[in-house]
Motif scaffolding. Sequence first.
Motif, PDB file in Angstrom:
ATOM      1  N   PRO A 159       0.828  -1.215   0.000  1.00 51.11           N
ATOM      2  CA  PRO A 159       0.000   0.000   0.000  1.00 51.11           C
ATOM      3  C   PRO A 159       0.856   1.254   0.000  1.00 51.11           C
ATOM      4  CG  PRO A 159      -0.781  -1.590   1.620  1.00 51.11           C
ATOM      5  CD  PRO A 159       0.538  -2.105   1.130  1.00 51.11           C
ATOM      6  N   LYS A 160       0.417   2.264  -0.752  1.00 54.04           N
ATOM      7  CA  LYS A 160       1.148   3.519  -0.864  1.00 54.04           C
ATOM      8  C   LYS A 160       0.503   4.600  -0.010  1.00 54.04           C
ATOM      9  CE  LYS A 160       2.328   2.466  -5.684  1.00 54.04           C
ATOM     10  NZ  LYS A 160       2.196   2.919  -7.086  1.00 54.04           N
TER      11      LYS A 160
ATOM     12  N   LYS B  65      -9.355   5.656   3.169  1.00 53.18           N
ATOM     13  CA  LYS B  65      -8.474   4.666   2.549  1.00 53.18           C
ATOM     14  C   LYS B  65      -8.859   4.538   1.087  1.00 53.18           C
ATOM     15  CE  LYS B  65      -6.617  -0.004   3.257  1.00 53.18           C
ATOM     16  NZ  LYS B  65      -6.604  -0.319   1.806  1.00 53.18           N
ATOM     17  N   GLY B  66      -7.873   4.724   0.199  1.00 51.11           N
ATOM     18  CA  GLY B  66      -8.102   4.560  -1.222  1.00 51.11           C
ATOM     19  C   GLY B  66      -7.730   3.163  -1.670  1.00 51.11           C
ATOM     20  N   GLN B  67      -7.820   2.915  -2.971  1.00 49.48           N
ATOM     21  CA  GLN B  67      -7.430   1.611  -3.505  1.00 49.48           C
ATOM     22  C   GLN B  67      -5.920   1.443  -3.397  1.00 49.48           C
ATOM     23  OE1 GLN B  67      -8.494   1.021  -7.593  1.00 49.48           O
ATOM     24  NE2 GLN B  67      -8.084  -1.163  -7.554  1.00 49.48           N
ATOM     25  N   ASN B  68      -5.525   0.446  -2.641  1.00 46.23           N
ATOM     26  CA  ASN B  68      -4.109   0.132  -2.419  1.00 46.23           C
ATOM     27  C   ASN B  68      -3.348   1.303  -1.775  1.00 46.23           C
ATOM     28  OD1 ASN B  68      -2.031  -1.817  -2.564  1.00 46.23           O
ATOM     29  ND2 ASN B  68      -1.120  -0.781  -4.298  1.00 46.23           N
ATOM     30  N   THR B  69      -3.997   2.014  -0.844  1.00 48.68           N
ATOM     31  CA  THR B  69      -3.320   3.075  -0.089  1.00 48.68           C
ATOM     32  C   THR B  69      -3.435   2.801   1.406  1.00 48.68           C
ATOM     33  OG1 THR B  69      -5.231   4.556   0.203  1.00 48.68           O
ATOM     34  CG2 THR B  69      -3.976   4.758  -1.861  1.00 48.68           C
ATOM     35  N   LYS B  70      -2.542   3.385   2.159  1.00 43.54           N
ATOM     36  CA  LYS B  70      -2.599   3.295   3.607  1.00 43.54           C
ATOM     37  C   LYS B  70      -3.705   4.214   4.138  1.00 43.54           C
ATOM     38  CE  LYS B  70       2.411   2.578   3.930  1.00 43.54           C
ATOM     39  NZ  LYS B  70       3.686   3.147   4.435  1.00 43.54           N
ATOM     40  N   PRO B  71      -4.279   3.903   5.307  1.00 42.64           N
ATOM     41  CA  PRO B  71      -5.253   4.826   5.908  1.00 42.64           C
ATOM     42  C   PRO B  71      -4.611   6.187   6.177  1.00 42.64           C
ATOM     43  CG  PRO B  71      -5.337   2.679   6.970  1.00 42.64           C
ATOM     44  CD  PRO B  71      -4.124   2.658   6.085  1.00 42.64           C
TER      45      PRO B  71
END
Length: 215
Positions: free
Chosen positions: A63-64, A90-96
Amino acid sequence: MHRKKDDFLIVVGKRGLLLLLAGIVMGIVMILFTVLSNFSRFSYSPKIEVTAQASIFKHQTKPKELKVSPNSPKTVQVIKVNEDNSFVVKGQNTKPKVLKLLMIEFPPDGYYGARDAHQTFKRMVLGKTMYVYSDKKGPKNYVYLQKGDDLVQLKLLRGGYTTMADYNGSEKYYGNFQTEQDKAQRKLKGVWAVPGYVTDTGYHKKAGDISGNEK
């Protein structure tokens, strides 16, 4: 005559022996080839497995960090609303990431309208898929939060749940925010229903003290 017959038998015997030897050699070669093939297959089997695992892990990206910008709204899900009205997205494949609403101020905790504003905000956004983006003049991690065609800030100002704060007049939606706040003030909605509660410098706690005592 006998010598020729003997010579013929010797030649045939030699050829037969050669053919027999050739057959034995070919048999040994085939056996060796089969053994080496099986050994090679079992020998490289673990390497194939490791390569397959490496290929799988290669496609599992970490996650980015969510980067919020003024020009490209990011699609996120609101996964938590904190008591101070900050919220976690939280987005797609992102950190909170913890963010706050830009240009508005909630009533102080424990005073008139605070609980109602918090609960309303929570119902609006928690678990919802929304857009977040910043303003060129805005502070870091303060964002516009949009659902459909409407900003959450505008809905809160429209209902008198919050007031405008920390603005300089050059923000993208300054005019829209001011219009909705003026309407709520004229109609005495929410925090505007209490005389003297909202001032030019923020909320006057004595006026909004729901217990009747200044805190």
